[in-house]
Design a protein around this motif. Structure first.
Motif, short mmCIF file in Angstrom:
data_model
loop_
_atom_site.label_atom_id
_atom_site.label_comp_id
_atom_site.label_asym_id
_atom_site.label_seq_id
_atom_site.Cartn_x
_atom_site.Cartn_y
_atom_site.Cartn_z
N PHE A 81 0.84 -1.19 0.00
CA PHE A 81 0.00 0.00 0.00
C PHE A 81 0.88 1.25 0.00
N GLY A 82 0.52 2.21 -0.85
CA GLY A 82 1.21 3.50 -0.86
C GLY A 82 2.51 3.52 -1.63
N LEU A 83 2.93 2.39 -2.19
CA LEU A 83 4.20 2.32 -2.87
C LEU A 83 4.15 3.10 -4.19
N LEU A 84 5.19 3.90 -4.45
CA LEU A 84 5.31 4.63 -5.71
C LEU A 84 6.39 3.96 -6.55
N VAL A 85 6.00 3.41 -7.67
CA VAL A 85 6.92 2.71 -8.57
C VAL A 85 7.30 3.64 -9.70
N MET A 86 8.61 3.80 -9.94
CA MET A 86 9.08 4.72 -10.96
C MET A 86 9.89 3.99 -12.02
N ARG A 87 9.75 4.46 -13.27
CA ARG A 87 10.49 3.88 -14.40
C ARG A 87 11.34 4.96 -15.05
N VAL A 89 12.78 7.34 -17.81
CA VAL A 89 12.09 8.01 -18.91
C VAL A 89 12.43 7.41 -20.27
N SER A 90 13.56 6.69 -20.35
CA SER A 90 13.97 6.11 -21.63
C SER A 90 13.21 4.84 -21.98
N ILE A 91 12.42 4.31 -21.03
CA ILE A 91 11.70 3.05 -21.28
C ILE A 91 10.30 3.36 -21.82
N PRO A 92 9.99 2.98 -23.06
CA PRO A 92 8.65 3.22 -23.61
C PRO A 92 7.59 2.42 -22.86
N LYS A 93 6.41 2.99 -22.71
CA LYS A 93 5.32 2.29 -22.02
C LYS A 93 4.96 0.99 -22.73
N SER A 94 5.16 0.97 -24.03
CA SER A 94 4.80 -0.22 -24.81
C SER A 94 5.67 -1.43 -24.47
N GLU A 95 6.84 -1.18 -23.88
CA GLU A 95 7.75 -2.28 -23.55
C GLU A 95 7.58 -2.77 -22.12
N TYR A 96 6.61 -2.21 -21.40
CA TYR A 96 6.51 -2.54 -19.98
C TYR A 96 6.05 -3.98 -19.74
N VAL A 97 6.86 -4.70 -18.98
CA VAL A 97 6.48 -6.01 -18.45
C VAL A 97 6.98 -6.06 -17.01
N SER A 104 13.06 1.58 -11.94
CA SER A 104 14.29 2.28 -11.59
C SER A 104 14.30 2.74 -10.13
N LYS A 105 13.12 2.81 -9.52
CA LYS A 105 13.08 3.28 -8.13
C LYS A 105 11.75 2.92 -7.49
N LEU A 106 11.81 2.52 -6.22
CA LEU A 106 10.62 2.38 -5.38
C LEU A 106 10.67 3.49 -4.34
N GLN A 107 9.57 4.22 -4.20
CA GLN A 107 9.49 5.25 -3.18
C GLN A 107 8.34 4.93 -2.23
N ASP A 108 8.52 5.36 -0.99
CA ASP A 108 7.48 5.21 0.02
C ASP A 108 7.11 3.75 0.24
N LYS A 152 21.15 7.53 -23.57
CA LYS A 152 20.63 8.90 -23.49
C LYS A 152 21.05 9.62 -22.21
N LYS A 153 21.83 8.93 -21.37
CA LYS A 153 22.34 9.48 -20.11
C LYS A 153 21.23 9.83 -19.12
N THR A 154 20.06 9.19 -19.27
CA THR A 154 18.94 9.48 -18.38
C THR A 154 19.09 8.83 -17.02
N SER A 155 20.07 7.92 -16.88
CA SER A 155 20.27 7.28 -15.57
C SER A 155 21.00 8.21 -14.60
N ARG A 156 21.48 9.34 -15.09
CA ARG A 156 22.11 10.32 -14.22
C ARG A 156 21.09 10.93 -13.26
#
Length: 323
Positions: A81-87, A89-97, A104-108, A152-156
């Protein structure tokens, strides 16, 4: 960051003071509390630099348990409950599994009993108390899974100050505990800190102008001293860095083929007070969060203060005992 506050009430071991500090005036120590945990050298280092690395603090067994739980969440076997899952920005939504590669990150993660154990580890709280005092509040949690950079250096993560995200003060009663879950160096995107910048003010933050895009809430500062020495924190599994919320820090891109994992929690003295961010540099953050939550959940009358919940009314008490 949105999420509820969890207060950890822990009975402090009161000591009569540390003899080696007798020759130092108490006013010299603004950022650490006097107890029998930190040595004089450690206190002076944190006071001057705004961070302190404690080697081999969290056990391999605990880190493996956190890793196992993270993988269960990635596979959607559990949905805290309350978990924020982050991906990234370089990962297209169409590739999500559902897999580790998509997160890339779990918050809360305070709703996950296993991950929240990190915030209650006696070895962590022993050091946290040196910065917050004995009435400890866990107020923001993260498990970072920095992905291999897609080119794309988005992992910075841009240079920033964590206090930008927190609407309460005093800043000297807040500390982050950040534990490496594996070997971390410049190749896979270790933390980089600007020593001594915790003595400065909270600076305006905004999104950097990066060609490859920037992840949501990855705000950065622009007006820092380019001549300020940078320190790259090379850490081994279980090493933990404690740092001040005004310390300017960030991380480079992950040039390796694997994921770089770390687990962290921001703690504060439960007596901290909220501030009104209207007219302050944090006002834009509040507006962005409100707009994001309105779109996602339909929330209306909400503020940065409400997003953090009033810890005097909504809190989960964990009695740690004198250990």
């Amino acid at each position: 960051h949105p999420g509820c506050h969890i207060t950890l009430n822990r009975i402090a071991r009161h000591t009569s003071g540390v003899g080696s500090l007798a020759s130092f005036h108490p006013q010299q120590f603004q950022y650490t509390r006097e107890n029998n945990v930190l040595s004089l050298e450690q206190r002076k280092f944190y006071e001057g630099n705004g961070f302190l690395v404690i080697k081999n603090l969290v056990s391999d067994a605990d880190i493996q348990r956190f890793r196992n739980e993270f993988e269960r969440i990635c596979r959607e076997e559990v949905k805290p409950f309350g978990l924020l899952v982050m991906r990234d920005v370089s990962i297209p939504k169409s590739e999500y599994v559902p897999s580790e590669k998509m997160i890339s990150k779990l918050q809360d993660f305070q709703g996950d009993e296993e991950l929240f154990r990190y915030c209650t580890l006696p070895e962590i709280l022993k050091y946290v108390e040196c910065f917050t005092g004995p009435n400890i509040m866990a107020m923001h949690t993260m498990l970072i899974n920095k992905p291999p950079d897609a080119g794309k250096k988005t992992s910075r993560h841009p240079l920033h100050q964590d206090l930008h995200y927190f609407p309460f003060r005093p800043s000297n009663s807040i500390v982050c505990a950040w534990t490496a879950m594996e070997h971390i160096d410049r190749n896979n995107g270790c933390l980089v800190v600007l020593p001594g910048t915790h003595k400065g003010p909270l600076k305006p933050h905004d999104y950097p102008q990066w060609e490859g895009g920037v992840n949501i809430m990855f705000h950065g500062i622009q007006d820092y001293d380019k001549n300020n020495a940078r320190v790259h924190l090379v850490m081994e599994k279980g090493d933990t860095v404690f740092f001040h919320p005004l310390l300017i820090h960030g991380s480079g891109r992950n040039k390796s083929q694997g994921f770089r994992k770390a687990i962290s929690c921001h703690f504060a003295d439960a007596n901290c007070h909220y501030i009104d961010v209207e007219g302050a540099s944090q006002e834009n953050l509040e507006k962005e969060l409100i707009n994001m939550l309105r779109k996602k959940h339909g929330f209306k009358d909400i503020t940065l203060k409400v997003l953090h919940w009033d810890f005097k009314e909504s809190r989960h008490i964990v009695e740690m005992g004198d250990n």
